[in-house]
Design a protein around this motif. Structure first.
Motif, short mmCIF file in Angstrom:
data_model
loop_
_atom_site.label_atom_id
_atom_site.label_comp_id
_atom_site.label_asym_id
_atom_site.label_seq_id
_atom_site.Cartn_x
_atom_site.Cartn_y
_atom_site.Cartn_z
N UNK A 1 0.61 -1.17 0.21
CA UNK A 1 0.07 -0.18 0.14
C UNK A 1 0.82 1.12 -0.08
N UNK A 2 1.68 1.18 0.70
CA UNK A 2 2.80 2.33 0.81
C UNK A 2 3.32 2.68 -0.41
N UNK A 3 4.06 1.77 -1.35
CA UNK A 3 4.74 1.76 -2.47
C UNK A 3 4.02 2.03 -3.25
N UNK A 4 2.66 1.71 -3.60
CA UNK A 4 1.70 1.98 -4.49
C UNK A 4 1.36 3.62 -4.02
N UNK A 5 1.39 4.20 -3.10
CA UNK A 5 0.95 5.53 -3.03
C UNK A 5 2.51 6.39 -3.49
N UNK A 6 3.47 5.81 -3.18
CA UNK A 6 4.79 6.57 -3.52
C UNK A 6 4.71 6.66 -5.11
N UNK A 7 4.32 5.35 -5.98
CA UNK A 7 4.25 5.52 -7.17
C UNK A 7 3.18 6.45 -7.82
N UNK A 8 2.00 6.69 -7.04
CA UNK A 8 1.02 7.63 -7.45
C UNK A 8 1.58 9.00 -7.38
N UNK A 9 2.16 9.12 -6.16
CA UNK A 9 2.80 10.44 -5.78
C UNK A 9 3.98 10.74 -6.94
N UNK A 10 4.58 10.16 -7.43
CA UNK A 10 5.67 10.04 -8.15
C UNK A 10 5.16 10.58 -9.71
N UNK A 11 4.20 10.19 -10.09
CA UNK A 11 3.35 10.44 -11.36
C UNK A 11 2.58 11.83 -11.18
N UNK B 1 19.24 11.36 -18.63
CA UNK B 1 17.62 11.11 -18.31
C UNK B 1 16.97 12.08 -18.36
N UNK B 2 17.37 13.32 -18.77
CA UNK B 2 16.71 14.67 -18.96
C UNK B 2 15.25 14.47 -19.39
N UNK B 3 14.79 13.51 -20.25
CA UNK B 3 13.65 13.65 -20.97
C UNK B 3 12.80 12.53 -20.21
N UNK B 4 13.32 12.01 -18.94
CA UNK B 4 12.47 10.87 -18.31
C UNK B 4 11.81 11.52 -17.13
N UNK B 5 10.46 11.24 -17.08
CA UNK B 5 9.80 12.26 -16.10
C UNK B 5 8.37 11.38 -15.92
N UNK B 6 8.25 11.17 -14.60
CA UNK B 6 6.89 10.25 -14.05
C UNK B 6 7.02 8.73 -14.29
N UNK B 7 8.25 8.15 -14.31
CA UNK B 7 8.24 6.82 -14.58
C UNK B 7 8.96 6.18 -13.31
N UNK B 8 8.63 5.11 -12.93
CA UNK B 8 9.14 4.35 -11.91
C UNK B 8 9.75 2.96 -12.50
#
Length: 297
Positions: free
Chosen positions: A170-180, A247-254
């Motif tokens: 649950x915690x890591x799913x929240x982190x992924x959502x936060x990242x995006x 990685x300058x064009x990578x954003x929102x990716x886990x």
């Protein structure tokens, strides 16, 4: 192992890493420093921080340790401000602080669930929140027209489900959502990139010793595509890549860094058995009269 990157790919950068005094967090700290960055590490145990700083400084890396708990906003604010005061700016935030233990869902207390959520997901947001004004384009101390970079350490547990890891999933799913979501909002508004890394089983870490029983190693060939445990170096190299201009064009990716383990399932049939089954089916197909379903035979 020798890095595939130039030693100056992070030259002049200032990085703050939570959980940076041990395990994967320390390896990222060391590799960022070896590639030119100045390092601030945050953690709750002063003795661990002091030892880690001594190692970093022995490698010629400018480094400081700052005691703090990511669950406390006042600590997050103090540590971020102390980093900027010492180094003059902040370019990179790595959220590697985490909590974990094995427990069945029915035996997991609400307080245990909350503790992991607070460290992993709430702590990650709290650090991002306090670092924003220094990371955003045009923020205090920023010498670049671009924004900074945030890296969140996640996991692959929640991609399907994991035994005895409800709280962490649950915690890591929240982190992924936060990242995006931060990548969308802060990328648009402030030119800040936000990405994540989801490590697989990494040798010589607390997670491996606490969470993977020794008998699991004998079964590894059945479900691990590359049949080997990863190294902290593997995660750190992925972090250097994402933090650098490469990685300058990578954003929102886990990015999963697990040798493809998250894709895997146990092999139910050997390759020889599959070949034999295919030959049998093919023979039946050729023997079936035209137009007559095989189910009628």
């Amino acid at each position: 192992m020798e890095s595939p990157f130039r030693a100056d790919v992070l030259i002049g950068k200032v990085a703050l890493l939570t959980g940076g005094g041990s395990g994967i967090g320390f390896e990222i700290s060391a590799q960022f420093g070896k590639h030119g960055a100045s390092i601030a590490i945050m953690g709750r145990r002063k003795n661990v921080l002091d030892d880690a700083v001594l190692v970093l400084q022995s490698l010629g890396i400018p480094a400081i340790g700052l005691v703090g708990d990511v669950r406390k906003q006042e600590d997050a604010q103090r540590v971020v401000e102390a980093t900027v005061k010492h180094f003059g700016k902040l370019d990179i935030l790595v959220n590697a602080a985490a909590g974990n233990f094995l427990v069945s869902a029915e035996d997991l207390s609400p307080n245990g669930f909350k503790t992991v959520m607070d460290i992993d997901s709430v702590g990650t947001f709290t650090m991002c929140h306090e670092a924003l004004k220094y990371l955003k384009k045009g923020g205090p101390g920023r010498c670049s027209e671009h924004g900074g970079f945030i890296l969140n350490i996640s996991a692959t547990l929640h991609y399907t489900a994991a035994w005895y890891q409800l709280h962490v999933s649950a915690a890591k799913a929240a982190i992924d959502a936060l990242t995006r979501n931060l990548a969308l909002e802060w990328g648009t508004d402030y030119d800040i990139r936000v990405n994540g890394i989801a490590p697989g089983p990494i040798g010589d870490t607390t997670g491996m010793s606490k969470l993977v029983p020794p008998e699991m190693n004998s079964k590894a060939r059945d479900y691990m595509p590359l049949y080997k445990v990863g190294e902290k170096w593997d995660i750190a190299m992925a972090a250097v890549y994402l933090a650098s201009d490469a990685g300058k064009y990578i954003n929102g990716t886990t990015m999963p860094v697990d040798g493809g383990l998250w894709l895997s399932k146990p092999r139910h049939l050997s390759k020889d058995a599959v070949k034999q089954l295919s030959r049998t089916v093919e023979k039946r197909s050729r023997a079936t009269p035209a137009g007559l379903p095989t189910s009628k035979l």
